[in-house]
Design a protein around this motif. Structure first.
Motif, PDB file in Angstrom:
ATOM      1  N   UNK A 131       0.811  -1.225   0.000  1.00 39.68           N
ATOM      2  CA  UNK A 131       0.000   0.000   0.000  1.00 39.68           C
ATOM      3  C   UNK A 131       0.841   1.270   0.000  1.00 39.68           C
ATOM      4  N   UNK A 132       1.972   1.260   0.685  1.00 41.61           N
ATOM      5  CA  UNK A 132       2.729   2.502   0.806  1.00 41.61           C
ATOM      6  C   UNK A 132       3.596   2.813  -0.413  1.00 41.61           C
ATOM      7  N   UNK A 133       4.033   1.804  -1.145  1.00 41.46           N
ATOM      8  CA  UNK A 133       4.884   2.048  -2.304  1.00 41.46           C
ATOM      9  C   UNK A 133       4.155   2.841  -3.392  1.00 41.46           C
ATOM     10  N   UNK A 134       2.972   2.405  -3.845  1.00 40.29           N
ATOM     11  CA  UNK A 134       2.277   3.224  -4.849  1.00 40.29           C
ATOM     12  C   UNK A 134       1.811   4.567  -4.288  1.00 40.29           C
ATOM     13  N   UNK A 135       1.475   4.608  -2.999  1.00 43.61           N
ATOM     14  CA  UNK A 135       1.039   5.872  -2.396  1.00 43.61           C
ATOM     15  C   UNK A 135       2.189   6.883  -2.394  1.00 43.61           C
ATOM     16  N   UNK A 136       3.388   6.431  -2.048  1.00 50.54           N
ATOM     17  CA  UNK A 136       4.536   7.333  -2.038  1.00 50.54           C
ATOM     18  C   UNK A 136       4.885   7.800  -3.448  1.00 50.54           C
ATOM     19  N   UNK A 137       4.798   6.883  -4.407  1.00 54.36           N
ATOM     20  CA  UNK A 137       5.092   7.258  -5.795  1.00 54.36           C
ATOM     21  C   UNK A 137       4.077   8.274  -6.312  1.00 54.36           C
ATOM     22  N   UNK A 138       2.813   8.066  -5.976  1.00 49.95           N
ATOM     23  CA  UNK A 138       1.768   9.005  -6.412  1.00 49.95           C
ATOM     24  C   UNK A 138       1.946  10.360  -5.738  1.00 49.95           C
ATOM     25  N   UNK A 139       2.266  10.358  -4.462  1.00 51.23           N
ATOM     26  CA  UNK A 139       2.501  11.612  -3.745  1.00 51.23           C
ATOM     27  C   UNK A 139       3.665  12.380  -4.371  1.00 51.23           C
ATOM     28  N   UNK A 140       4.747  11.679  -4.658  1.00 46.42           N
ATOM     29  CA  UNK A 140       5.907  12.320  -5.270  1.00 46.42           C
ATOM     30  C   UNK A 140       5.575  12.851  -6.662  1.00 46.42           C
ATOM     31  N   UNK A 141       4.792  12.083  -7.413  1.00 43.97           N
ATOM     32  CA  UNK A 141       4.406  12.508  -8.755  1.00 43.97           C
ATOM     33  C   UNK A 141       3.551  13.774  -8.719  1.00 43.97           C
ATOM     34  N   UNK A 142       2.600  13.816  -7.801  1.00 44.07           N
ATOM     35  CA  UNK A 142       1.733  14.992  -7.696  1.00 44.07           C
ATOM     36  C   UNK A 142       2.507  16.208  -7.194  1.00 44.07           C
ATOM     37  N   UNK A 143       3.415  15.986  -6.261  1.00 44.00           N
ATOM     38  CA  UNK A 143       4.216  17.096  -5.745  1.00 44.00           C
ATOM     39  C   UNK A 143       5.138  17.637  -6.842  1.00 44.00           C
ATOM     40  N   UNK A 144       5.674  16.746  -7.679  1.00 43.58           N
ATOM     41  CA  UNK A 144       6.529  17.165  -8.779  1.00 43.58           C
ATOM     42  C   UNK A 144       5.763  17.902  -9.863  1.00 43.58           C
ATOM     43  N   UNK A 145       4.465  17.660  -9.934  1.00 43.51           N
ATOM     44  CA  UNK A 145       3.623  18.324 -10.935  1.00 43.51           C
ATOM     45  C   UNK A 145       3.159  19.695 -10.459  1.00 43.51           C
ATOM     46  N   UNK A 146       3.584  20.086  -9.256  1.00 39.25           N
ATOM     47  CA  UNK A 146       3.254  21.424  -8.770  1.00 39.25           C
ATOM     48  C   UNK A 146       2.061  21.496  -7.837  1.00 39.25           C
TER      49      UNK A 146
END
Length: 84
Positions: free
Chosen positions: A12-27
């Motif tokens: 559960x935490x691996x995709x959640x962390x990747x999604x969080x990082x992706x959204x943060x990188x998108x501004x």
């Protein structure tokens, strides 16, 4: 040394962390990014739960009600020996 004890956390935490990082990188803001990551984790968890329920419904069957011999065999009752 890190030991791998709870695969559920990793799943559960691996995709959640990747999604969080992706959204943060998108501004996106930190709150939006974290919410998006948690939203994905809940979606993955729900999907896994539904898959587990489907497997349980298909694999775990109750014995036939019309056949008493099927019921007693599944309960582990000893079979009656024929009278001599």
């Amino acid at each position: 040394m890190i030991r791998f004890r709870d695969p559920g956390v990793a799943v559960l935490s691996t995709p959640a962390a990747a999604r969080t990082e992706s959204l943060a990188g998108a501004g996106r803001s930190a709150a939006e990014a974290l919410t998006g990551g948690h939203h994905l984790a809940f979606g993955v968890g729900t999907g896994l739960l539904l898959a587990a329920l489907a497997v349980a419904a298909l694999v775990l069957r109750t014995p036939a009600r019309g056949r008493p011999e099927a019921r007693t065999k599944s309960l582990g009752a000893p079979e009656a020996s024929p009278a001599a």
